[in-house]
Enzyme design. Structure first.
Site, mmCIF file in Angstrom:
data_model
loop_
_atom_site.group_PDB
_atom_site.id
_atom_site.type_symbol
_atom_site.label_atom_id
_atom_site.label_comp_id
_atom_site.label_asym_id
_atom_site.label_seq_id
_atom_site.Cartn_x
_atom_site.Cartn_y
_atom_site.Cartn_z
ATOM 1 N N ALA A 1 0.848 -1.189 0.000
ATOM 2 C CA ALA A 1 0.000 0.000 0.000
ATOM 3 C C ALA A 1 0.884 1.239 0.000
ATOM 4 O O ALA A 1 2.063 1.157 0.318
ATOM 5 C CB ALA A 1 -0.878 0.009 1.247
ATOM 6 N N ASN B 1 -0.272 7.905 -0.292
ATOM 7 C CA ASN B 1 -0.466 9.188 -0.988
ATOM 8 C C ASN B 1 -1.509 10.005 -0.228
ATOM 9 O O ASN B 1 -2.551 9.482 0.150
ATOM 10 C CB ASN B 1 -0.985 8.955 -2.398
ATOM 11 C CG ASN B 1 -0.249 7.844 -3.097
ATOM 12 O OD1 ASN B 1 0.939 7.929 -3.298
ATOM 13 N ND2 ASN B 1 -0.963 6.766 -3.419
ATOM 14 N N HIS C 1 -1.907 1.371 9.246
ATOM 15 C CA HIS C 1 -0.549 1.824 8.937
ATOM 16 C C HIS C 1 -0.588 3.053 8.014
ATOM 17 O O HIS C 1 0.007 4.089 8.317
ATOM 18 C CB HIS C 1 0.221 0.669 8.275
ATOM 19 C CG HIS C 1 1.609 1.018 7.848
ATOM 20 N ND1 HIS C 1 2.724 0.659 8.562
ATOM 21 C CD2 HIS C 1 2.067 1.709 6.767
ATOM 22 C CE1 HIS C 1 3.803 1.114 7.949
ATOM 23 N NE2 HIS C 1 3.426 1.758 6.845
ATOM 24 N N GLU C 2 -1.321 2.924 6.926
ATOM 25 C CA GLU C 2 -1.322 4.032 5.951
ATOM 26 C C GLU C 2 -1.985 5.280 6.529
ATOM 27 O O GLU C 2 -1.558 6.401 6.253
ATOM 28 C CB GLU C 2 -2.003 3.602 4.647
ATOM 29 C CG GLU C 2 -1.399 2.380 3.967
ATOM 30 C CD GLU C 2 0.111 2.429 3.793
ATOM 31 O OE1 GLU C 2 0.676 3.531 3.687
ATOM 32 O OE2 GLU C 2 0.737 1.348 3.797
ATOM 33 N N ARG D 1 12.979 -3.370 -4.764
ATOM 34 C CA ARG D 1 13.388 -3.933 -3.474
ATOM 35 C C ARG D 1 13.026 -5.397 -3.345
ATOM 36 O O ARG D 1 13.636 -6.140 -2.593
ATOM 37 C CB ARG D 1 12.823 -3.119 -2.320
ATOM 38 C CG ARG D 1 11.336 -3.170 -2.151
ATOM 39 C CD ARG D 1 10.962 -2.439 -0.866
ATOM 40 N NE ARG D 1 9.525 -2.463 -0.680
ATOM 41 C CZ ARG D 1 8.934 -2.500 0.496
ATOM 42 N NH1 ARG D 1 9.650 -2.497 1.596
ATOM 43 N NH2 ARG D 1 7.632 -2.506 0.598
HETATM 44 N N1 BES Z 1 5.299 4.101 2.356
HETATM 45 C C1 BES Z 1 5.119 2.717 2.177
HETATM 46 C C2 BES Z 1 5.094 2.289 0.731
HETATM 47 C C3 BES Z 1 6.461 2.095 0.151
HETATM 48 C C4 BES Z 1 7.162 0.945 0.405
HETATM 49 C C5 BES Z 1 7.027 3.065 -0.642
HETATM 50 C C6 BES Z 1 8.432 0.797 -0.124
HETATM 51 C C7 BES Z 1 8.296 2.896 -1.151
HETATM 52 C C8 BES Z 1 9.004 1.763 -0.909
HETATM 53 C C9 BES Z 1 3.827 2.237 2.834
HETATM 54 O O1 BES Z 1 3.383 3.004 3.878
HETATM 55 C C10 BES Z 1 4.131 0.895 3.396
HETATM 56 O O2 BES Z 1 4.894 0.818 4.314
HETATM 57 N N2 BES Z 1 3.560 -0.146 2.810
HETATM 58 C C11 BES Z 1 3.848 -1.495 3.202
HETATM 59 C C12 BES Z 1 2.629 -2.145 3.766
HETATM 60 C C13 BES Z 1 2.441 -1.799 5.196
HETATM 61 C C14 BES Z 1 1.212 -2.418 5.782
HETATM 62 C C15 BES Z 1 3.595 -2.157 6.080
HETATM 63 C C16 BES Z 1 4.316 -2.239 1.976
HETATM 64 O O3 BES Z 1 3.984 -1.819 0.892
HETATM 65 O O4 BES Z 1 5.013 -3.229 2.119
HETATM 66 ZN ZN ZN Z 2 4.494 2.896 5.592
#
Ligand code: BES
Ligand code: ZN
Length: 973
Positions: A367, A370, A402-403, A903
């Protein structure tokens, strides 16, 4: 002498090695990191790094017809020493050119898969200069202009040259003469492609609608450095600006446009017949990575959320494809509850007029926060009672929680630079538990913090290849790489510890002050601690304490010895490898921590807190009254392990066996986890850890079982190549027998949440270790489902186990084909993943090889799910060598498809190698890294993988016999 200057007699550890502090006197990093191959690799990397640096510098010089001569020119930059922890400051834009307002127009062409746009950026130039640099990547800039703004409106300044610096992802505009400081309008026309295969930047996502028609939408994902792929911009988190966005979408067929702000107006047949141009309200000041655009035919459900004053409301919406609208209700309900909880907790309103969530068919992460328009993978947002398991449901709550936390931590207050990313991700990862626990108090979410957050990061942070939470990063690969378990989970864990030792009231006050003080602006780690200090009073020094946890890697094990009512505590860095050697002087804190020690006793259930200063050689605690047992690190809130004398461990074994509920769920969980991890590191006899499991027959809570099952399965994997395995499995079959009969495959609709979570841990373990009845039952349920032409599926909570173990136990080609067809026809994202994992369980190398081919065929598996599919196949012992061979042969293809900046690509090989435990495999891994030395964002994962495999090899040598002997002593043959 040990590293604190105190003499400790040499003693043997539980693996027969001579152990003691003196080992840390040897300042050489041992084990695989100094192997010839690794040294070679390091030298190669250094040389490569130098070549890159030179190339970049040359590029900058040669591409410019006139060398920029400002004090903050790229060349001048590279000579400066960095104050803000960025190693390579050439990757940073000049702080002397600041964006204030963006007027952005974007026209995606869904048919052609392209977009065009123009952007006018109001900038403030703070010192005279003859060039301006900003970010862009893969855009075709067709026009550029610069006009004065605050003096003679519309006065155009001739542009001498414009060029891109690929290596820095920059666009440079130069002028014939210096332009004086002041306000300017910098404008560009540009074109780009809706990234066809890379699902970052501005890209196209595809799905089939309810009539089987192909549909295309355009959507975006910008964090951390991808906004520059959609429009030229100052793409760093500290360049906050207002955005006024215009988006063009097709008129009709349900198409519309969404962005961070609310739509203010729409003009039909603009710019052409059949198109509509929507203008969104001007945004609050925000960072580029938080912008989002979606042009889609999605439908929505909406609900009001109350603001702080309890009377006004704003709208929360969930957008999905038309066919999935019914699956949005749960997320909407949770969303309203979570946002209202945070608003009250932080005492700050959500600042935008609306908050949308959208489930995107192709999405690279889980997720993305934004602002005003949070995007999710479908499987992480949509809930369907018929298909989603209890674990899926809890996962949905966690992701939303989380978001939503990011709306404050990250969006309102943003880290100044990526090295402080934990201020975003650590906070969100901690707050998600606090808020989920608050809105669903019966689910026991807080206990899950241990297996989901604390324990996984202990594994990474117990390696020499770990890194501090606050770590230098500069280029996009380094920035991507820092989105890792240390940032997220260690960040969350140290915040949980901080919250606990200062007390929630102080913590919440500090957090609110921090948010208010830095709203619409940027903060650093030191700012947070400074503010918390003002609320914590002067009894403790927050910065001094927290720096030991955030600015050095690793964590301590606190060793406790007892004499009557006196307990003596010492601390030492905990490393999983018993032979690991490190240099304490490489850390400013000498790998010592200021530790909040907490404890409860059988006499006193209220935890006592006492500080163990990093400079103190030991801590003595005298109890006021005798106690049968003393449990340190109550609920494992502290980021440390605890080791006790054997007698103390034995008293825990006894308490667990006689009255396990006298210890809380988290305390039981932590005892199990500490015991196994200490035994793994040769710091405790495995007999203790294994004896502790005998109480599990009575354990009815999900979390202790989950942790124990994971630890027991880890050992199972490591014993796979030894002849101890059958005996070990026999023990586990007996252990799991009674819980197996308790939980059964039958899900009762009135069961509580925790019992449902327990079921899957127990069933999975029973099937893994070959519990006969379990396998027979699963085989029967599986066959019944395969043979059922109506395809009535098992209950969602047992589905994963039925698919996986049913397939592995009784599934042959015919069953696999039936299941594969159901996989192809499946439209629900979560269920498709379940089926995918099930297919990966088949015991046939030819079917698994075929499935590897399918995993990379976008006709069947979305590019976002390929890694999950390959890893699932690799977890099947028959599949491991197949995937390993395939990945090695097709590495270049994967790099081309995902790029080294992905990643998940960086985690693929380490994921496959996690179970390797032989010298041959270690050599293969090293050879692979030697062959492809460029690791991009996967660099740190490689070092960790090498450490893991080396440790696995050692583990088998040291422990298999011991475990064999213990099994002989407990199993009555
Ligand atoms: N800000 C991140 C999304 C993100 C992840 C952007 C890696 C750039 C690189 C978002 O808030 C996030 O942490 N998403 C997690 C899921 C969350 C429930 C831990 C994800 O995408 O793994
Ligand atoms: Zn995050």
């Amino acid at each position: 002498m040990n590293d604190t200057g105190h003499v400790t007699p040499p003693r043997r550890d539980y693996c027969g090695n001579v152990a003691g502090g003196s080992r840390t006197q040897n300042f050489i990093r041992k084990n695989q990191l100094d192997s010839p191959a690794f040294i070679c690799l390091s030298c190669f990397c250094i040389v490569l790094g130098l070549i890159c640096t030179l190339t970049i510098t040359l590029l900058i010089i040669t591409q410019s017809s006139q060398t920029p001569h400002d004090p903050d020119s790229p060349q001048a930059y590279s000579r400066m020493t960095s104050k803000d922890q960025s190693t390579d400051i050439r990757f940073r834009l000049s702080p002397a050119v600041k964006p204030i307002d963006y007027d952005l127009y974007l026209h995606p062409d869904l048919v052609q898969g392209t977009f065009s746009g123009h952007v006018t950026i109001l900038i403030r130039v703070e010192s005279k200069r003859n060039y301006i640099a900003l970010h862009q990547k893969d855009l075709n800039i067709t026009k550029a202009s610069l006009r004065t703004f605050d003096r003679e409106e519309n006065h155009e300044i001739p542009i001498k040259d414009r060029y891109t610096v690929e290596a820095l992802e920059e666009l440079v505009v130069t002028f014939n003469e210096d332009i004086p400081d002041g306000m300017y309008q910098l404008a560009f026309d540009f074109e780009g492609a809706l990234q066809p295969d890379k699902i970052v930047g501005f890209y196209a996502s595809r799905y089939k609608d309810e009539h089987g028609q192909n549909k295309v939408i355009a959507t975006s994902k910008f964090e951390p450095t991808y906004a520059r792929r959609a429009f030229p911009c100052f793409d760093e988190p500290s360049f906050k600006a207002h955005f006024t966005i215009k988006l063009v979408h097709p008129t009709g067929d349900g198409y519309h446009a969404l962005s961070s702000m609310n739509a203010e107006s729409a003009v039909i047949n603009e710019p052409d017949l059949g198109l509509t141009t929507v203008t969104f309200a001007k945004s609050v000041p925000m960072s580029t990575y938080l912008i989002c655009f979606i042009v889609s035919d999605f439908v929505s459900v909406t609900a009001p959320a109350r603001k702080l004053n309890e009377t006004e409301t704003f709208t929360i919406s969930v957008y999905t494809t038309r066919a999935q609208k019914d699956k949005a209700a749960f997320a909407l309900d949770i969303g309203v509850k979570i946002i209202e909880f945070y608003t009250k907790l932080f005492r700050i309103d959500y600042p935008l007029p609306k908050l949308d969530m959208a489930a995107i068919p192709d999405f690279v992460s889980g997720a993305m926060e934004n602002w005003g328009l949070i995007t999710y993978r479908e499987a992480r947002l949509l809930y369907d009672k018929q298909t989603s398991s209890t674990a899926d449901q809890e996962g949905i709550v966690q992701v939303i929680a989380h978001e939503f936390a990011h709306m404050w931590f990250g969006n309102l207050v943003t880290m100044g630079w990526w090295h402080d990313l934990w201020l975003n991700e650590g906070f969100a990862s901690y707050m998600q538990y606090k808020s989920a626990d608050a809105i669903l108090p019966d689910w026991g979410v807080m206990n899950r913090f241990l297996p989901e957050t604390l324990h996984p990061v202990f594994i990474t942070d117990a390696k020499l290849s770990s890194h501090p939470i606050v770590q230098t990063v500069a280029n996009p690969d380094e920035i991507t790489a820092i989105f890792d378990v240390i940032t997220y989970s260690k960040g969350a864990s140290v915040l949980r510890m901080l919250d606990n030792f200062v007390g929630s009231e102080t913590f919440n006050w500090g957090v609110t002050t921090y948010l208010n003080q830095f709203e619409y602006s940027n903060a650093e780690t030191a700012d947070l601690f400074r503010i918390l200090q003002t609320s914590a009073g002067n009894k403790i020094n927050i910065t001094a304490i927290m720096d030991t946890w955030t600015r050095q890697m690793g964590f301590p094990v606190v060793n406790v010895t007892r004499k009557g009512t006196t307990f003596t505590l010492t601390q030492k860095r905990f490393l999983a490898d018993p032979d690991a050697v490190y240099d304490p002087t490489e850390s400013d804190y000498g790998y010592k921590w200021t530790i909040p020690i907490t404890y409860i006793t059988d006499q006193n259930a209220v935890p006592t807190l006492i500080w163990f200063d990093k400079d103190a050689p030991k801590l003595e605690i005298k109890l006021p009254e005798p106690a049968e047992w003393v449990k340190f690190n109550h609920d494992q809130v502290g980021y440390y392990r605890v080791n006790y004398d054997i007698q103390e461990w034995n008293s825990f074994v006894e308490v667990l066996q006689s009255h396990h509920k006298r210890l809380s769920i988290s305390d039981r969980t932590s005892l199990i986890e500490d015991a196994f991890s200490l035994a793994h590191a040769c710091q405790l006899d495995y007999t203790i850890a294994l004896s502790m499991t005998s109480y599990l027959e009575k354990e009815q809570s999900a979390t202790p079982w989950r942790v124990a099952a994971a630890k027991l399965k880890d050992i199972d994997k490591l014993l796979a190549s030894t002849d101890v395995l059958p005996k070990y499995r026999q023990y586990l079959r007996k252990l799991v027998d009674s819980p197996y009969h308790d939980v059964t495959w039958q899900v009762d609709e009135f069961e509580d949440h925790d019992t449902r979570r327990l079921r899957s841990s127990v069933l999975n373990l029973a099937c893994t270790v070959g519990h006969t009845e379990c396998l027979d039952d699963v085989g029967e349920i599986f066959k019944k489902w395969i043979d059922d032409v109506r395809d009535v599926r098992p209950h969602p909570d047992i589905r994963e186990a039925v698919y996986k173990y049913g397939m592995s136990h009784v599934g042959k080609e015919a069953e696999w084909n039936v299941m594969f067809q159901r996989f192809i026809d499946e439209t629900d994202a979560s269920e498709k993943l379940n089926l995918q994992r099930g297919l990966a369980g088949v015991q046939s190398s030819s079917l698994l090889s075929k499935f590897i081919g399918i995993a990379v065929d976008e006709k069947h598996v979305r590019s976002q799910d390929t890694f999950g599919c390959l890893l699932a196949i690799s977890r099947n012992p028959i599949g491991t060598p197949l995937v390993w061979d395939w990945v090695r042969e097709n590495w270049e293809f994967l790099v081309k498809r995902y790029t080294l900046n992905d990643r998940y690509l960086g985690q693929l090989v380490p994921g496959i190698a996690a179970s390797f435990a032989t010298e041959i495999k270690l050599q293969e891994l090293k050879a692979f890294f030697d062959k492809y030395p460029e690791a991009g964002a996967g660099k740190a994962y490689r070092a960790r993988a090498l450490e893991t495999v080396a440790n696995n090899i050692k583990w088998v040598k040291i422990n298999s016999e011991k475990i064999d002997r213990w099994l002989d002593s407990v199993i009555k043959w």
